[in-house]
Each structure stands twice: as C-alpha cells, then as structure tokens.
Scaffold this active site. Structure first.
Site, PDB file in Angstrom:
ATOM      1  CG  HIS A 193      -2.114  -0.977   0.865  1.00  0.00           C
ATOM      2  ND1 HIS A 193      -2.096  -2.268   1.294  1.00  0.00           N
ATOM      3  CD2 HIS A 193      -3.224  -0.835   0.112  1.00  0.00           C
ATOM      4  CE1 HIS A 193      -3.178  -2.881   0.833  1.00  0.00           C
ATOM      5  NE2 HIS A 193      -3.876  -2.032   0.129  1.00  0.00           N
ATOM      6  CD  GLU A 436      -9.945  -7.407  -1.744  1.00  0.00           C
ATOM      7  OE1 GLU A 436      -8.971  -6.795  -2.181  1.00  0.00           O
ATOM      8  OE2 GLU A 436     -10.668  -6.950  -0.849  1.00  0.00           O
ATOM      9  CG  ASP A 460      -5.511  -8.029  -1.114  1.00  0.00           C
ATOM     10  OD1 ASP A 460      -4.403  -8.300  -0.611  1.00  0.00           O
ATOM     11  OD2 ASP A 460      -6.175  -7.047  -0.767  1.00  0.00           O
ATOM     12  CB  CYS A 507     -10.758  -1.149  -7.941  1.00  0.00           C
ATOM     13  SG  CYS A 507     -11.091  -2.358  -6.667  1.00  0.00           S
TER      14      CYS A 507
HETATM   15  C1  PEP Z   1      -6.863  -5.002  -4.366  1.00  0.00           C
HETATM   16  O1  PEP Z   1      -6.606  -5.860  -3.524  1.00  0.00           O
HETATM   17  O2  PEP Z   1      -6.672  -5.167  -5.590  1.00  0.00           O
HETATM   18  C2  PEP Z   1      -7.404  -3.708  -3.946  1.00  0.00           C
HETATM   19  C3  PEP Z   1      -7.804  -2.810  -4.809  1.00  0.00           C
HETATM   20  O3  PEP Z   1      -7.436  -3.451  -2.607  1.00  0.00           O
HETATM   21  P1  PEP Z   1      -6.154  -2.972  -1.770  1.00  0.00           P
HETATM   22  O4  PEP Z   1      -5.036  -2.750  -2.746  1.00  0.00           O
HETATM   23  O5  PEP Z   1      -6.538  -1.754  -1.050  1.00  0.00           O
HETATM   24  O6  PEP Z   1      -5.912  -4.133  -0.874  1.00  0.00           O
HETATM   25 MG    MG Z   2      -7.354  -5.585  -1.530  1.00  0.00          MG
END
Ligand code: PEP
Ligand code: MG
Length: 573
Positions: A193, A436, A460, A507
C-alpha cells in the site's frame, strides 16, 4: 562514476525525480556504552539539556505544520511526546546517571529508558504499553539529536528524495505533506500500500532497493528513474541533462493529455468504457476530477484511521464522504468499508493486527463483522452520505457468502436506526463486494447474485492465488499478474458476473496497467478503476482499441495460456 541502486519503480505520470537525498534513519538507534571524565560532567549535562530543547523545538515545528483539517489526534499525539520531553522524571534520572556514574548522555538515556521499560513491562496493561511506545519514540528522537550533526535536525524536506529502510503508508502521507520529490526504500514491494499510495499521489519512488539507504549518501544529488527502477547518484552533467529534459517532456505530455480529460472514453469501434479513479484521501477527489474520472471506483477509507491514536467517529466519516461526493459533481462514488490490517495498520492498539500472518488474519470485512461497533458508525455515515449523491458501498475481502448476509444485516439495522431518527438516506444504495480472494473468484456468480455489483481487487487476488505476501520484497519476483491461474480466475469472474447481468469493475493495479487493458477488454471488462494519474494514458490507449478484434484475440490467448509465455503472447498483440 555513477552509483546506482536498483529496485522496483513506482511511478504514474511522473517517472523521473531529481533532488537532494535525505536519509531518514528509523528503527532503533545503536547506542554503545560510553563514559565521560568527571571534568566533562557539566558539559555533558548541558549537551543533554540542549538535545531536550532541540527535540521539543522539532516537535513544536511539526505541530505548527499540521494542516487545520487533520484529525485532532495528531496534535494530541505530539503533545504527549512534548510532555514526556518536559517530564522531570525522565530528565532528572538521566542527569543523575551522568553525574554519578559518569555515563555519556546517550548511554545514560539508554540506561534510564531500559529501567523505565522494565517497570512498564511488569504492569501488563494495554494503556501502559502504548506509553512505552511513546517513550521509545521520544528517546529515539533525543538519541538522534545527540548522535547526529547539528545541521541535520531541522532540515526541511521539500523537494528532497527520502532514503529510508522502509516507509509505511502513514509515513508517506506525512512526507507528501512536506512536499518531498520522491523516495527510495530498501524494503517493500510494488503492490504494497506504500507503493500504491505513492503511485496515487504521483510521487516517484523506488521500493525494494536493498542497501540503498546505506550506499546512497545523505545530501548528494539523486535521480530516480522509476520506469527502469533505479536511483542514480553522482551523475555526469550529460546524464543529468538527459533526465532533466525527460522530466520536462513528461510534465508537458501530462499537461497536453489533460486537455483531453473531458472527452469520453470510447473505443475505435464505438463502445463506451467506464474509467474510474481510486482514491485514498478525500482530498484526492481533485486529482480524479482533473484527470477526467467518470467517478470514484474505490475509495480506500482505511486511510482515515492512520496517523492517529483514536478511531474516527460517524461525523468524521460523513464529512470525508461529503467532500468526495461534493467534489465529484454527481458522478458515482464507491466507498469501500474499512480494510485495515496487513500493511495498513492503525495506531490504535485495539485495531492493530497481531499474529505472524496479518494478510491472512483479522483484516477488512472480518474485522468489521467481529467488531460491529467499529463498523456501525462507518455504515451509518455512508448511508447518510448516500442522500447527497450516487453512493455505492463496497465490502472488501469477501470469502464466504454469509459475510455478505451478515454485513447486510448490519446495514439494514443502521437503515432502521436512521429511519427512526428521521435522517435521510438512499434506501436503494447499491451494495457491492470485492473479489480479491480466490474462493470468492471461484464463486463469483453466487456473490454477483447476492450483491448489486462486484469489483476485482487484483492486488490481493494475486497475493492469495500465488501465496505471495505482496509486501515481502524477498518474494517480489513471484508476484506475477501474468500467471495463467490469475488470468484464468479473472476471466472466470468476468464471465460469471456477466451471466448474472450485474455490473463489474476492476480496481486492482492491473486495471491501470497498459499491458493488460486490451486483454481485459477482450475478456469482456468494461469498467476500470485506477490511480487518477493513470487515467489519461488509459483513455488514449482505449481510443485505439477495436473490441471485436480483442474478443477473438482474448479467446485465442486463453486457449493457449498454458502452452506459451503469456507476456510474449500479449507483446505480439
Ligand atoms: C486489491 O486488492 O486489488 C485492492 C484494490 O485493494 P487494496 O489494494 O486496497 O488491498
Ligand atoms: Mg485488496
């Protein structure tokens, strides 16, 4: 001779950064035993007192730089540390050790800290444990002042390139406010992140550049080339000139693309594609609008919980959501309920994941269902916000269908409460979920039937499908979005959701990666959500695509997935 450190580049619109290196030493400071002579005692005490004053001045400066709209807890956090610095119980103990044992100021401080921690540890109390963390933080600050040259203490970070062993997403937010030019870390992966946040903020960065914070020198001029994943020092004027021109070219190109931001995203054969933005902070809505987003496809609300010691209440959630809704001008806003855990840790003790494997632990929807009192204020705020715009609520990390049922129960209880209180909300607010976890991907049709929409979280999904911790740089090389199993799972989710006629978006970072856009279009995906800075490039790419050709190519690609290297197949498209 150029000194180069290689890691993984993280950059969206701006891929080059040039700036002076600023070494950020974190972690424990190494203090060795040392003494002074009786004649040096007074000077040593004075040196310690001077360090206390400098530490307090540093904190006062930070306190003065906190934006007005920042959570009040950041101020309280700094005040706690200021009080500790001024606390005679700490300073007199250190001075006594200098005077009576002839310890150096550093060593006396370390000894006194160890004695205090031993007392805290005997008490086994959560609150006192937090105090111990505060004490360590303060001691580390004073130690650094005692051990570093005077001129380093209060250096402003504006336009600097930060060198650090590692940075958390919370650190990146603080550094962004200082207007740094970029950063380089020894550890971390491109899907952490921290990296995602850097991309989203348009902050050039190199992560996982092992040893960079030791090889590169504080104060030297650095070039970050995120496209090639390298940090360069000691560049010849011609090399530096090349990168300066390249940086200017990129900035001009971004401005040029921005002129097309309001044009619709339509493929060459006339199909409209939805291009949404991922945001982390409510203020990021500005970048989404500037880059022509069709709405917000992912609002990572857990960032509301970072850099503070308490939990945001319903009003604070509501105010943040209203800022996004008002900023996006009637377009959809998908608010993901909090996904704390793994590398997104809150400072609040109660919310910190324990255990050795936080990515597989009490994270996201699991935490919310286990702690309904944590979930409720957020759900109520999202519902209240839904009265003011096209709001959608999205549940992260779904694995079991019963999690959907339980979450819906909480939502429906909140709706009843709001009704009873006479507070407006949209009773038809769509409730969706993220795919995910491989278990959810394989059961995508059932999830699609239970929900109003789905969004594929590839970050994920890759981590859990390939059993790769996305923040562990030791196994970075195995984090492979081209892995046939990942691509098959994505294709299966797209087909299953289409069968249920529910809207589907993506996303995860793959949605904004130009290497995958044609394939995903060919598989049938029509909605992509990505960091705002990637939207304009994505639109340019879409304008050239012909879906009828891509459909045939994607079918052929999936058929031969195990027989050829997916990357070289895609390169031939
Ligand atoms: C993902 O896991 O692709 C996602 C968009 O969520 P995050 O990156 O916040 O875990
Ligand atoms: Mg995620």
């Amino acid at each position: 001779m150029i000194v180069s450190c290689v890691g993984i580049g993280v950059g969206a619109a701006s891929r080059i950064a040039i700036g002076e290196a600023h070494l950020l030493r974190q972690g424990p400071v190494c203090v060795t035993q040392s003494w002074v002579t009786p004649l040096e005692v007074d000077a040593e005490i004075e040196r310690f007192e001077h360090a206390l004053k400098s530490a307090a001045a540093q904190l006062q400066t930070v306190r003065g730089q906190i934006p007005e709209d920042a959570p009040s807890d950041i101020v309280e956090f700094i005040d706690t540390h200021l009080l500790m610095i001024e606390d005679k119980a700490i300073s007199s103990g250190v001075m006594q050790l200098i005077r009576e044992q002839f310890f150096s100021a550093e060593w006396a401080l370390q000894q006194h800290r160890d004695a205090l921690v031993a007392v805290f540890e005997q008490m086994d109390d959560t609150y006192l444990r937090t105090r111990r963390d505060d004490l360590d933080n303060v001691v580390r600050r004073i130690h650094k002042i005692l051990m570093q040259p005077e001129e380093d203490h209060q250096e402003p970070l504006r336009d600097k390139i930060i060198l650090a062993e590692d940075l958390s997403p919370a650190d990146v937010i603080v550094l962004r406010n200082e207007q740094i030019a970029g950063f380089v870390t020894d550890y971390g992966g491109p899907m952490s992140h921290t990296a995602i946040l850097a991309r989203s903020l348009g902050l050039p960065a190199i992560v996982g550049a092992r040893g960079a914070s030791y090889c590169l020198q504080h104060g030297e001029l650095l070039v970050l080339d995120t496209r090639h994943g390298c940090a360069l020092a000691n560049c010849a004027p011609s090399v530096l000139g090349y990168y300066e021109d390249e940086r200017e070219f990129q900035q001009e190109r971004a401005l040029l693309l921005r002129k097309h931001s309001t044009e619709p995203a339509v493929t060459a054969d006339g199909h409209s594609i939805e291009l949404l933005a991922n945001i982390e902070l409510s203020s990021d809505v500005e970048a989404a609008v500037l880059n022509g987003a069709d709405g917000i496809g992912l609002y990572r609300t857990e960032f509301l919980y970072m850099n503070r010691r308490d939990i945001p209440d319903e009003e604070e959630h509501y105010a943040a959501y209203r800022e996004v809704i008002d900023g996006i001008g009637g377009k959809p806003v998908t608010i993901r309920t909090l996904d704390l855990g793994a590398d997104k840790q809150a400072m609040h003790d109660h919310l910190r994941s324990s255990g050795g494997n936080p990515a597989l632990g009490l994270r996201a929807i699991r935490l919310c269902l286990k702690e309904p009192e944590l979930f409720r204020p957020q759900v109520r705020a999202i519902l209240r916000a839904s009265a003011h715009g096209d709001v959608r609520l999205m549940l992260p990390m779904l694995t079991n269908l019963w999690e959907v049922a339980q979450a819906k129960e909480v939502i429906s209880r909140c709706q009843q409460e709001l009704n009873a209180e006479g507070i407006a909300f949209d009773p038809a607010m769509p409730i969706g979920g993220m795919i995910e976890v491989p278990a959810a991907a394989l059961s995508a049709q059932a999830f699609a039937e239970a929900l109003d929409f789905l969004s594929i979280g590839t970050n994920d999904l890759i981590q859990y499908t390939l059993a790769i911790d996305r923040i562990d740089d030791e196994v970075n090389y195995l984090y492979d979005p081209f892995h046939p199993s990942v691509l098959l799972l994505i294709s299966q989710v797209i087909k299953a959701t289409a069968a249920s006629s529910k809207p589907l978006s993506m996303c995860g970072e793959m949605a904004g990666d130009p290497r995958f856009v044609p394939l995903l279009l060919g598989m049938g995906l029509r909605s992509f959500s990505m960091q705002p800075a990637a939207l304009l490039d994505a639109k340019q790419q879409l304008l050239k695509q012909d879906l009828s050709i891509l459909r045939a190519k994607a079918a052929d690609f999936l058929q031969h997935l195990h027989k050829q290297d997916p990357l070289s197949m895609l390169n031939r498209w």
